[in-house]
Scaffold this motif. Structure first.
Motif: not given
Ligand code: ADP
Ligand code: MG
Length: 266
Positions: A63-65, A60
Motif C-alpha cells: 500500500k505505501s509503495t 506488507g
C-alpha cells in the motif's frame, strides 16, 4: 509542458478528461537475488478528478509503495505513472519535486512534520517553497489548520502536540494550496472515531471540489467514504468494489455521514 486538465479527444467527438492519476503496470522490486522483494507487481490504477479510491490490504501488501510511486517519492522498476498526464519517469528530480509540491498533497503515515517548525510554519512551508509570499502562505496555513480543528495550535511545535494533533496538522499541510492529487497513508490512524470522521469530511469535501484522492486505510468505515475500494495482496490488486456506491446520499445531503456499504471482499 504540463498537460494540466487538458482533455483528449474521444472518437464520438466529446472531450474525455485526462485522469489525475494513471498507473499502468507499476512494479517495484527491492534488492536482487535471494534478498529480492517484489513490493508491487503490475498494478493498474486510474483516479479521476472528483474521485476518491480507498486502498486496503494486509500489512506488507504494498500500500505505501503504491502511494510513494503515485507521489513521485519512489520510482517504479517497471511500468508507468502519470500525474495530470505527466509521465513521472520522464521528469528530472527537480521537475518531479516541483510537480509534487504544486499538485500533490501527501499525508505520511508517520506525519513527517519538521520538528524545528511550528504547526503553521510546517503547513506554510510547501507554499513558500513554491513562491507564495510569506504573509499569504501564513494566512492560508492558519485557515487550513482551522479547517481540521487545530487552528488554536498554530504556534506549537510538533513535540508539543499529541499524535492526533500532529496528524491533523499533517492533513492540513497536504490540503493547503491547489493540490490536484491527495495521497493519504492511514490519515486517521492516530485519531479517535469522531475526529477521523471529521477528517474524512474535510478530505471528501476537497475531492468533491475537484481533486482526486487515494486513501490507504485498514478501516472499512473510512473506506466507505471512497467512491470505490481496491484490495492489494502481495503487491497485486486482487479486486475492487463497484464504483460510486452510495454516492447519491453523499451528494444530496452535504455533510451527511456516508451510507452503510456492503462488506469489502476478502
Ligand atoms: P504496506 O504499506 O502495505 O504495509 P509496503 O508498501 O510498506 O506495504 O511494503 C511492501 C513490501 O515491500 C513489504 O514486504 C516490505 O517489507 C517491502 N519493502 C518496502 N520498502 C522496502 C525497502 N526499502 N527495501 C526492501 N523491502 C521493502
Ligand atoms: Mg504502509
Amino acid at each position: 509542458m504540463m498537460a494540466g486538465g487538458a482533455g483528449v479527444p474521444h472518437p464520438d467527438g466529446s472531450e474525455v478528461e485526462t485522469p489525475v492519476l494513471e498507473i499502468v503496470g507499476a512494479t517495484r522490486v527491492h534488492g536482487q537475488g535471494p534478498t529480492e522483494v517484489v513490493a508491487l507487481d503490475g498494478v493498474d490504477l486510474e483516479v479521476r478528478a472528483g474521485e476518491l479510491v480507498a486502498v486496503m490490504g494486509p500489512s506488507g501488501s504494498g500500500k505505501s509503495t503504491l502511494l510513494n510511486l503515485a507521489g513521485g517519492l519512489d520510482t517504479p522498476t517497471a511500468g508507468s505513472i502519470r500525474v495530470v498526464g505527466e509521465e513521472l519517469s520522464g521528469l528530472g528530480a527537480t521537475a518531479r519535486a516541483r510537480l509534487r509540491r504544486r499538485l500533490v498533497g501527501y499525508v505520511f503515515q508517520d506525519f513527517n512534520l519538521v520538528p524545528s517548525l511550528t504547526a503553521a510554519e510546517n503547513v506554510a512551508l510547501p507554499l513558500e517553497l513554491d513562491g507564495v509570499p510569506a504573509r499569504r502562505a501564513g494566512e492560508q496555513a492558519i485557515a487550513a489548520l482551522d479547517s481540521v480543528g487545530v487552528g488554536d495550535l498554530a504556534d506549537r511545535f510538533p513535540e508539543e502536540m499529541s499524535g492526533g494533533q500532529q496528524q491533523r496538522t499533517a492533513v492540513a499541510r497536504a490540503l493547503v494550496g491547489p493540490r490536484r492529487l491527495l495521497l493519504a497513508d492511514e490519515p486517521t490512524g492516530a485519531l479517535d472515531t469522531a475526529t477521523g470522521e471529521e477528517m474524512m469530511l474535510v478530505l471528501r469535501g476537497r475531492i468533491d471540489a475537484g481533486s482526486a484522492g487515494v486513501l490507504v486505510t485498514h478501516d472499512a468505515r473510512y473506506a466507505a467514504w471512497a467512491d470505490r475500494t481496491v484490495f492489494l495482496r502481495d503487491g497485486r490488486l486482487t479486486g475492487s468494489t463497484g464504483t460510486r456506491m452510495g454516492v447519491e446520499s453523499l451528494f444530496t445531503t452535504p455533510g451527511a455521514p456516508p451510507p452503510p456499504r456492503s462488506e469489502p471482499e476478502p
